[in-house]
Design an enzyme around this catalytic site. Structure first.
Site, PDB file in Angstrom:
ATOM      1  N   PRO A 141       0.849  -1.194   0.000  1.00 20.69           N
ATOM      2  CG  PRO A 141      -0.067  -1.074   2.145  1.00 20.69           C
ATOM      3  CD  PRO A 141       0.854  -1.894   1.293  1.00 20.69           C
ATOM      4  CG  ASP A 186       4.910  -1.321   2.985  1.00 20.14           C
ATOM      5  OD1 ASP A 186       3.731  -1.174   3.364  1.00 20.14           O
ATOM      6  OD2 ASP A 186       5.437  -2.433   2.777  1.00 20.14           O
ATOM      7  CG  HIS A 187       0.123   3.989   4.954  1.00 19.25           C
ATOM      8  ND1 HIS A 187       0.527   4.256   6.240  1.00 19.25           N
ATOM      9  CD2 HIS A 187      -0.840   4.894   4.689  1.00 19.25           C
ATOM     10  CE1 HIS A 187      -0.179   5.264   6.728  1.00 19.25           C
ATOM     11  NE2 HIS A 187      -1.015   5.671   5.796  1.00 19.25           N
ATOM     12  NE  ARG A 188       2.606  -3.999   3.530  1.00 21.47           N
ATOM     13  CZ  ARG A 188       3.196  -5.031   2.923  1.00 21.47           C
ATOM     14  NH1 ARG A 188       2.627  -6.213   2.948  1.00 21.47           N
ATOM     15  NH2 ARG A 188       4.334  -4.877   2.284  1.00 21.47           N
ATOM     16  CB  ILE A 245       6.404   4.257   6.958  1.00 19.52           C
ATOM     17  CG1 ILE A 245       7.769   3.593   7.172  1.00 19.52           C
ATOM     18  CG2 ILE A 245       6.520   5.760   7.033  1.00 19.52           C
ATOM     19  CD1 ILE A 245       8.656   3.636   5.990  1.00 19.52           C
TER      20      ILE A 245
END
Ligand code: CAO
Length: 439
Positions: A235, A411-413, A415
């Site tokens: 994501p 990577d929004h998982r 950060i």
């Protein structure tokens, strides 16, 4: 008492020679009142003939392709006498076991619309369509009402099912086969952890004009697969910022003579690599990788930076190791070496592995911002666009400053947005004044 009774084609309107397109029951089958027996199709409509009784089918008198008219024999059933007496329009048959009474099936909902509704009946509730693969063959979705109903119950889009019946008609078996195949493919995908993504349709471009075909090169094919996997699995969010590099650029210009003496071209990139390492040290979440099961975060104690290099064969990302331990000139020399190896297609696999964080610099070419794709298993990548002189308000007046656009994809998982904004802010501070790297 149980008797045998004939079921005839009921009043189907002004139709004769109507074709049987489906026989929905077979001898020995137990059926309920209103269960569909056969499907007939005229030029104008498809209709199902419902059973007037509950009972057992003894003999089926029709086959697919037969032409029927009102009063023709459809089948013989064994039913209870009471049921026949109650049937609408049904005569009371004689109680002799061998005696066969002709009972007309109740009139079907004549001229059913294609979706199987009776005239005036409310449209059926739309079930969510669960199975609709993108690679489905083009199909008109013709099917009898019972097959439509069956497909609706299972959430199958008939347009996606290849019909094996006459004129490509979708049969009940086709729907069952389709669901079986889709579930099998789905569980194989799930086992492989893959997403089901719509395939793009094949286009015949020669319809629009002259064309020429070239096979995609090896690097493009490999990097294409990797980029697709990264883009689909991660994501992504991209944080934009600007760094004031006026002082840094002045310093670089001052160092050019020394670089030339060492036979090195000193571009801006080695400074950026150093600043990135400074930011990775202070915000260590950026120097991590997510474990394959997504349950653990692996922190790295080394600082290897990947640099995207544009080559005639396509994009490659050689890795410069231990950037924290190297000086600017050393980094500039190494960068020149790996980029020329990359352009000659001579990088070793080891030179392409082990990166912690990547930089993609399009500053030498142009542009104001872009959204780079995170190079998994890394968790962030910095895109750099062309610096430009801009008027910046210094609290008292506008001053001309050289501003460098930064585009940080992450990577929004792993950060959060706040960390990303902190990272680009810190990077801008470090690039604004390299002395901060010493702190
Ligand atoms: N703003 C303004 N000028 C810039 C700049 C920037 N952000 N970045 C580089 N430049 C200048 C350089 O300073 C140099 O100018 P001078 O000769 O006057 O010093 C000129 O542009 C050319 O630089 P360069 O591209 O040769 O060198 P580099 O160290 O900046 O970059 C490399 C090296 C290998 C990264 C680069 O050549 C390259 O291949 N870039 C493309 C990367 C790419 O394709 N990324 C996209 C990947 S898809 O996400």
């Amino acid at each position: 008492m149980v008797i045998e009774t004939e079921v005839l084609v009921p009043d189907i309107g002004d139709f004769a020679g109507v074709e049987v397109i489906e026989v929905l029951v077979s001898p020995g089958q137990l059926i309920e009142v209103e269960d569909s027996l056969v499907t007939l199709e005229s030029d104008k409509a498809t209709m199902e003939i419902p059973s007037p009784h509950a009972g057992e089918v003894k003999r089926v008198a029709v086959r697919v392709g037969d032409k029927m008219a009102e009063g023709d024999l459809l089948l013989v059933m064994e039913v209870s006498q009471a049921a026949v007496e109650e049937a609408p329009g049904g005569d009371v048959p004689a109680p002799a076991a061998e005696e066969v009474e002709a009972v007309q099936a109740p009139a079907p909902a004549a001229s059913l619309p294609e979706d199987g509704r009776a005239p005036g009946e409310k449209p059926p509730r739309q079930e969510p369509v669960l199975f609709r693969p993108s690679d489905a063959p083009p199909n008109k979705g013709h099917a009898s009402p019972s097959v439509r109903r069956f497909a609706r119950e299972l959430g199958v889009d008939l347009l996606a099912v290849r019909g094996s019946g006459p004129k490509g008609r979708v049969t009940r078996g086709d729907v069952q086969e389709f669901v079986k195949r889709t579930l099998a493919a789905g569980s194989a995908d799930a086992a492989a952890g893959a997403l089901r993504v719509a395939a793009l349709p094949e286009v015949d471009f020669t319809r629009f004009g002259e064309t020429e075909e070239h096979p995609l090169g090896r690097i493009k094919r490999i990097s294409g697969n990797h980029l697709s996997a990264c883009w689909l699995n991660i994501p992504h969010v991209t944080q934009f910022d600007e760094a004031d590099i006026t002082a840094l650029e002045a310093f670089r210009q001052e160092q050019k003579a020394e670089a030339a003496r060492r036979e090195i071209k000193l571009t801006f990139l080695p400074f950026l690599m150093k600043a990135c390492v400074g930011a990775l040290r202070q915000i260590p979440e950026f120097n991590t990788s997510l474990s394959a099961d997504g349950e653990r975060l692996i922190h790295k104690r080394y600082f290897h930076i990947g640099v995207a290099v544009d080559t005639p064969q396509g994009l490659v990302v050689p890795v410069i190791r231990d950037v924290d331990r190297k000086g600017i000139f050393e980094l500039a020399g190494e960068l020149a070496e790996v980029s020329s190896l990359a352009r000659a297609g001579k990088l070793s696999p080891a030179q392409l592995q082990g990166g912690c964080f990547s930089i993609s610099s399009l500053g030498g070419i142009g542009g104001t911002a872009f959204t780079p794709i995170v190079n998994a298993p890394e968790v962030a990548i910095l895109g750099v666009s062309r610096s430009a002189m801009k008027p910046v308000w210094d609290g008292a007046a506008f001053a001309p400053r050289l501003m460098l656009p930064l585009s940080l994809s992450y990577d929004h998982r792993v950060i959060d947005g706040a960390q990303a904004a902190r990272f680009t802010t810190l990077l801008a501070t470090l690039l604004g004044d390299l002395r901060h790297l010493l702190l």
